[in-house]
Design a protein around this motif. Structure first.
Motif, PDB file in Angstrom:
ATOM      1  N   GLU A 200      27.687   8.488  53.803  1.00 44.08           N
ATOM      2  CA  GLU A 200      27.896   7.020  53.652  1.00 44.08           C
ATOM      3  C   GLU A 200      27.923   6.538  51.907  1.00 44.08           C
ATOM      4  N   ARG A 201      26.839   7.018  51.550  1.00 45.86           N
ATOM      5  CA  ARG A 201      26.456   6.657  49.864  1.00 45.86           C
ATOM      6  C   ARG A 201      27.574   7.158  49.083  1.00 45.86           C
ATOM      7  N   MET A 202      27.876   8.569  49.287  1.00 48.98           N
ATOM      8  CA  MET A 202      28.867   9.255  48.238  1.00 48.98           C
ATOM      9  C   MET A 202      30.225   8.975  48.894  1.00 48.98           C
ATOM     10  N   SER A 215      37.779   8.734  38.373  1.00 50.22           N
ATOM     11  CA  SER A 215      36.939   7.559  38.876  1.00 50.22           C
ATOM     12  C   SER A 215      36.012   7.839  40.097  1.00 50.22           C
ATOM     13  N   VAL A 216      36.681   8.830  41.030  1.00 52.68           N
ATOM     14  CA  VAL A 216      35.848   9.128  42.145  1.00 52.68           C
ATOM     15  C   VAL A 216      34.951  10.127  41.532  1.00 52.68           C
ATOM     16  N   PHE A 217      35.151  11.248  40.912  1.00 53.76           N
ATOM     17  CA  PHE A 217      34.216  11.882  40.230  1.00 53.76           C
ATOM     18  C   PHE A 217      32.855  11.399  39.701  1.00 53.76           C
ATOM     19  N   LEU A 218      33.164  10.238  38.900  1.00 48.98           N
ATOM     20  CA  LEU A 218      32.270   9.501  38.103  1.00 48.98           C
ATOM     21  C   LEU A 218      31.471   8.874  39.227  1.00 48.98           C
ATOM     22  N   HIS A 219      32.111   8.450  40.369  1.00 50.40           N
ATOM     23  CA  HIS A 219      31.260   7.632  41.187  1.00 50.40           C
ATOM     24  C   HIS A 219      30.421   8.635  41.953  1.00 50.40           C
ATOM     25  N   GLN A 255      26.502  19.054  49.580  1.00 45.83           N
ATOM     26  CA  GLN A 255      27.372  19.625  50.055  1.00 45.83           C
ATOM     27  C   GLN A 255      28.590  18.548  50.371  1.00 45.83           C
ATOM     28  N   HIS A 256      28.248  17.000  50.320  1.00 48.45           N
ATOM     29  CA  HIS A 256      29.476  16.134  50.229  1.00 48.45           C
ATOM     30  C   HIS A 256      30.064  16.211  49.087  1.00 48.45           C
ATOM     31  N   PHE A 257      29.429  16.344  47.849  1.00 50.53           N
ATOM     32  CA  PHE A 257      30.234  16.246  46.438  1.00 50.53           C
ATOM     33  C   PHE A 257      31.249  17.621  46.790  1.00 50.53           C
ATOM     34  N   ALA A 258      30.581  18.769  47.019  1.00 51.59           N
ATOM     35  CA  ALA A 258      31.324  20.064  47.039  1.00 51.59           C
ATOM     36  C   ALA A 258      32.664  20.050  48.084  1.00 51.59           C
ATOM     37  N   ALA A 259      32.295  19.232  49.126  1.00 52.12           N
ATOM     38  CA  ALA A 259      33.369  19.220  50.173  1.00 52.12           C
ATOM     39  C   ALA A 259      34.600  18.254  49.418  1.00 52.12           C
ATOM     40  N   HIS A 260      34.270  17.185  49.049  1.00 53.55           N
ATOM     41  CA  HIS A 260      35.281  16.267  48.285  1.00 53.55           C
ATOM     42  C   HIS A 260      36.181  17.043  47.206  1.00 53.55           C
ATOM     43  N   ALA A 262      36.387  20.122  46.907  1.00 55.72           N
ATOM     44  CA  ALA A 262      37.215  21.451  47.629  1.00 55.72           C
ATOM     45  C   ALA A 262      38.348  20.527  48.027  1.00 55.72           C
ATOM     46  N   ALA A 263      38.346  19.534  48.734  1.00 54.76           N
ATOM     47  CA  ALA A 263      39.558  18.772  49.201  1.00 54.76           C
ATOM     48  C   ALA A 263      40.601  18.412  48.288  1.00 54.76           C
ATOM     49  N   VAL A 264      40.167  18.122  47.088  1.00 54.22           N
ATOM     50  CA  VAL A 264      41.171  17.824  45.695  1.00 54.22           C
ATOM     51  C   VAL A 264      41.565  18.823  45.188  1.00 54.22           C
ATOM     52  N   ALA A 265      40.896  20.025  45.597  1.00 54.04           N
ATOM     53  CA  ALA A 265      41.272  21.378  44.771  1.00 54.04           C
ATOM     54  C   ALA A 265      42.604  21.857  45.463  1.00 54.04           C
ATOM     55  N   GLN A 266      42.638  21.496  46.740  1.00 51.65           N
ATOM     56  CA  GLN A 266      43.695  21.861  47.645  1.00 51.65           C
ATOM     57  C   GLN A 266      45.230  21.342  47.411  1.00 51.65           C
TER      58      GLN A 266
END
Length: 654
Positions: A200-202, A215-219, A255-260, A262-266
C-alpha cells in the motif's frame, strides 16, 4: 467464521447445558473458598480498581462499569468477553485463552454432548475473530498506536504463538467433538499484513511525474528508506525479538521494489530509463538505502540481494554501453561538424589569454568525461567497461578530425582567418594530449594510438604555417652555391633576418607548440644548409681551402644554434650536425676522418654512404680508395639502427 450475535453468544438453557452450569457453580464456590485461585487470577484485569460488585469506579463511566458487572466474582461470560473485545480491551485475551483451554479440558473429560461442544467452540472462535481483528488492526498501523496498546497487541500475538507451539508439541489423535483450531498462526498473519502495508505504501504514486520511471523510483526509494528508519527507531524497541520486525518490513518493501523494477525492465526502455534503472539497482539502492547510516547495521546481514537478477542486469548494462557509444559518437561527430562549418564560413577563432582558441577539444573531452562519469555513477566496473568502449570511439573520432582538418588546409587557403584557425586547431592538440595523459591511464602503445592522429594534425599544421617562410628562404639558401660560398656570413645573416621578421606570426601558438615550431624551423635551417653542402658543386683541392670552409661552417652553425635556441628551440640534438661535418671537411688523415664519421653515424643513424660521399666530394684531394675505406666504416656503425628523429632521411642526394 462469522462474528456471533449477542443472542448466539448466550448459552441456551437446555438440558445439555446443565452440566456446564453445574460445573460453573461448583467452580465458583471453590474459588470463593480459595480466595481468587485459578481463572479468577486471570480475570483480575477486568476487576482491577473496582470497589464492589455493581458499584462503578469514580474513574470510569457507569456503562463501562456496568459492562464489567460480575467480572470480579465469577469468570466473565461469553457475552461479557464479547463486549470487552468490542470496546477494544485486549486484556480479554487471557480469559479467552482460559475459556479455550477449559473447553478443551471439558471435551477431553467427556460428559458433554458433541452438539454442545460444537456450540461452545463456535462461540469461542467468534470471540477469537473479534480478538484477532482488534490485535491485527493495531499492528496494521503500529506507528499510529499508543505504545502501551501496541505492547498489549504484541503480547497477545506472542502468547498465541506459544499456545500454537504447545498445541503442536502435544499433538495427538483429534479430540472428539472439537474442530482443530491450532495453530492459529497470528504471527504469520501479521507478516502478511506487513506485506500488504508495504504494498500500500509503495504503491502510492507521486502526484507529479507519476508515469515517469525516474519519479516512481525516487518515490519507492524514499518511501522505503524513511519507513524502514521509522521501523528501526520506533518499532524495534517495542517488538519482541521473535517478530523480526525490521526483517519483516525490509523483506516486504524489498520484494515490492524488486517486483516493480522487474515489471519495468520487461518494457523497451529509452536510454534515460535504462540508465535510471541501473543506477537504482547497482548504486542508489545498495548504497543509499541498504548501507545508509541508520539502516546498515540492521539490513547488511539480511541478504536481501539485488533488485534484479544478474543476467538481467548484464543485459541492461550491454544496452546502456551500446547506447552510450552511439551517443558519444553522435555528439562528437556533431561537434566536429559545427567546428568544420566555422572554418568554412571563415569565422575567426576565439582568443583566450592571447592564444587562438577552439572549443572543439573541450567539447570532446566533456563528451567522453560525461559518458565515463555516467557509467561510473552506476558502478566502477561499468566505468571501466565504458572506458574500453571510448578507447575505440575516440581514436576513430581523432582520425575523422585529422581528415577534416587536412581538407580545410587544402581548401581554405584563401580565407581571411585561415592561419588563425590553423593555429587554433594546433592548440587543440595540447588539451587533447593533457586530457589523455592525465585521465586515460593506458599502456604506451594505446596512448600512441590515441596521440598519432594529433601528431599528424600538428605536423601538417606546422607545414602550412611555415610554407610561405620556406618559400622565402629557398632563394637565400641557393646563394651559398651561386656565390661559391664567397660570402657565407652575409648570406646566413639574410636568412636569419628573414626568419626573425616572421616569428611574430606564430605568437598565438601555445608556448609548447612555439617551441616545437621553432625546433621545426631549426631543423629546416640545418637541413637546407646540409643540402647546399651536398650539391656536389664545391670541390676544394687544398687543405687550406678545406680548413677555410670548415671555419665558415662552424661560424654559421654557431649562428643558427644561438638564434634558434634563443627563440625557444629545444633541438639540442641538432647541435653537432654542422660542426661535425665541418670537422670531416677539415681533417686530412683518412683514419681520423673514419673515426669522426663513425661517431657522427651514432648521433645520426640515417647518415648514409650517399650523404657521406656528397660531403667527401668537397675534399678534392682524397683518392677513390681512401673514399672507399672511409665509406666502409658505415657498414659497421649503422647496422639496423633507426633514427629517433629524422635529419638525413629528409635529404635526398645523388
Amino acid at each position: 467464521m462469522s462474528e456471533a450475535s449477542s443472542e448466539d453468544l448466550v448459552p441456551p438453557l437446555e438440558a445439555g447445558a446443565a452440566p456446564y452450569r453445574e460445573e460453573e457453580e461448583a467452580a465458583k464456590k471453590k474459588k470463593e473458598k480459595k480466595k481468587s485461585k485459578g481463572l479468577a487470577n486471570v480475570f483480575c484485569v477486568f476487576t482491577k480498581g473496582k470497589k464492589k460488585k455493581g458499584q462503578p469506579s469514580s474513574a470510569e463511566p457507569e456503562d463501562a462499569a456496568g459492562s464489567r458487572q460480575g467480572l470480579d466474582g465469577p469468570p466473565p461470560t461469553v457475552e461479557e468477553l464479547k463486549a470487552a473485545l468490542e470496546r477494544g480491551q485486549l486484556e480479554a485475551a487471557r480469559p479467552l485463552l482460559a475459556l479455550e483451554r477449559e473447553l478443551a479440558a471439558a471435551a477431553a473429560a467427556g460428559g458433554v454432548s458433541e452438539e454442545e461442544l460444537v456450540r461452545r467452540q463456535s462461540k469461542v472462535e467468534a470471540l477469537y475473530e473479534l480478538l484477532r481483528d482488534q490485535v491485527l488492526g493495531v499492528l496494521r498501523r503500529p506507528l499510529e498506536a499508543a505504545p502501551e496498546r501496541l505492547r498489549q497487541a504484541l503480547a497477545v500475538v506472542a502468547e498465541q504463538e506459544r499456545e500454537d507451539r504447545q498445541a503442536a508439541a502435544a499433538a495427538g489423535p483429534g479430540t472428539s467433538g472439537l474442530a482443530a483450531t491450532r495453530p492459529r498462526r497470528w504471527l504469520q498473519l501479521w507478516r502478511r499484513g506487513v506485506a500488504e502495508a508495504a504494498e500500500e505504501r509503495m504503491g502510492q504514486r507521486p502526484a507529479a511525474g507519476a508515469e515517469v520511471p525516474e519519479s516512481v523510483f525516487l518515490h519507492l526509494g524514499r518511501t522505503m528508506k524513511e519507513d524502514l528508519e521509522a521501523v528501526v527507531e520506533r518499532l524495534k524497541p517495542l517488538f519482541p525479538a521473535e517478530f523480526g520486525v525490521v526483517a519483516a518490513y525490509a523483506e516486504s518493501y524489498h520484494q515490492h521494489f524488486a517486483a516493480h523494477l522487474a515489471a519495468v525492465a520487461q518494457f523497451e526502455l529509452c536510454e534515460r530509463d535504462t540508465y535510471m534503472l541501473l543506477l537504482w539497482v547497482q548504486n542508489l539502492y545498495p548504497n543509499d538505502i541498504i548501507n545508509s547510516p541508520k539502516l546498515v547495521g540492521e539490513l547488511q546481514g539480511m541478504g536481501l540481494g539485488s533488485l534484479l537478477p544478474p543476467r538481467q542486469i548484464r543485459l541492461l548494462e550491454a544496452t546502456f554501453l551500446s547506447s552510450e557509444a552511439a551517443n558519444v559518437r553522435e555528439l562528437m561527430d556533431r561537434a566536429l561538424e559545427l567546428e568544420a562549418r566555422r572554418w568554412a564560413e571563415d569565422v575567426p577563432p576565439q582568443r583566450l589569454d592571447g592564444y587562438c582558441h577552439s572549443e572543439l577539444a573541450i567539447d570532446i573531452i566533456q563528451i567522453t568525461s560525461q559518458a565515463q562519469a555516467k557509467a561510473e555513477s552506476i558502478t566502477l566496473d561499468l566505468g571501466s567497461q565504458i572506458k574500453r568502449v571510448l578507447l575505440v570511439e575516440l581514436p576513430a573520432f581523432l582520425r575523422s578530425y585529422q581528415r577534416a582538418f587536412n581538407e580545410f588546409l587544402e581548401r581554405g587557403k584563401q580565407l581571411t582567418n585561415y592561419r588563425a584557425n590553423v593555429i587554433a586547431n594546433i592548440n587543440n592538440c595540447l588539451s587533447f594530449r593533457m586530457s589523455m595523459e592525465q585521465n586515460w591511464q593506458v599502456p604506451q602503445d594505446t596512448l600512441s594510438l590515441l596521440l598519432g592522429p594529433l601528431g599528424e594534425l600538428k605536423s601538417h599544421g606546422f607545414d602550412t604555417l611555415l610554407q610561405n617562410l620556406h618559400e622565402d628562404l629557398k632563394p637565400l639558401f641557393k646563394r651559398f652555391t651561386h656565390t661559391r660560398w664567397a660570402a657565407p656570413v652575409e648570406t646566413l645573416e639574410n636568412i636569419i633576418a628573414t626568419v626573425d621578421t616572421r616569428l611574430p606570426e606564430f605568437s598565438e601558438l601555445q608556448g609548447c607548440f612555439r617551441e616545437e615550431l621553432m625546433e621545426a624551423l631549426h631543423l629546416h635551417l640545418v637541413k637546407e644548409y646540409i643540402i647546399q653542402l651536398s650539391k656536389g658543386r664545391l670541390v676544394l683541392k687544398t687543405a687550406e681551402q678545406q680548413q677555410q670552409l670548415a671555419g665558415y661552417i662552424l661560424a654559421n652553425a654557431d649562428t643558427i644554434q644561438h638564434f634558434c635556441t634563443q627563440h625557444g628551440s629545444p633541438a639540442t640534438w641538432l647541435q653537432p650536425a654542422l660542426p661535425t661535418l665541418a670537422e670531416i671537411i677539415r681533417l686530412q688523415d683518412p683514419s681520423a676522418i673514419k673515426i669522426e664519421v663513425a661517431t657522427y653515424a651514432t648521433c645520426y643513424p640515417d647518415f648514409s654512404k650517399g650523404h657521406l660521399s656528397a660531403i667527401l666530394a668537397i675534399k678534392g684531394n682524397l683518392s677513390n680508395s681512401e673514399v672507399k675505406r672511409i665509406r666502409s666504416i658505415l657498414d659497421v656503425s649503422m647496422g639496423a639502427q633507426e633514427p629517433s628523429r629524422p635529419l638525413f632521411s629528409l635529404i635526398k642526394v645523388g
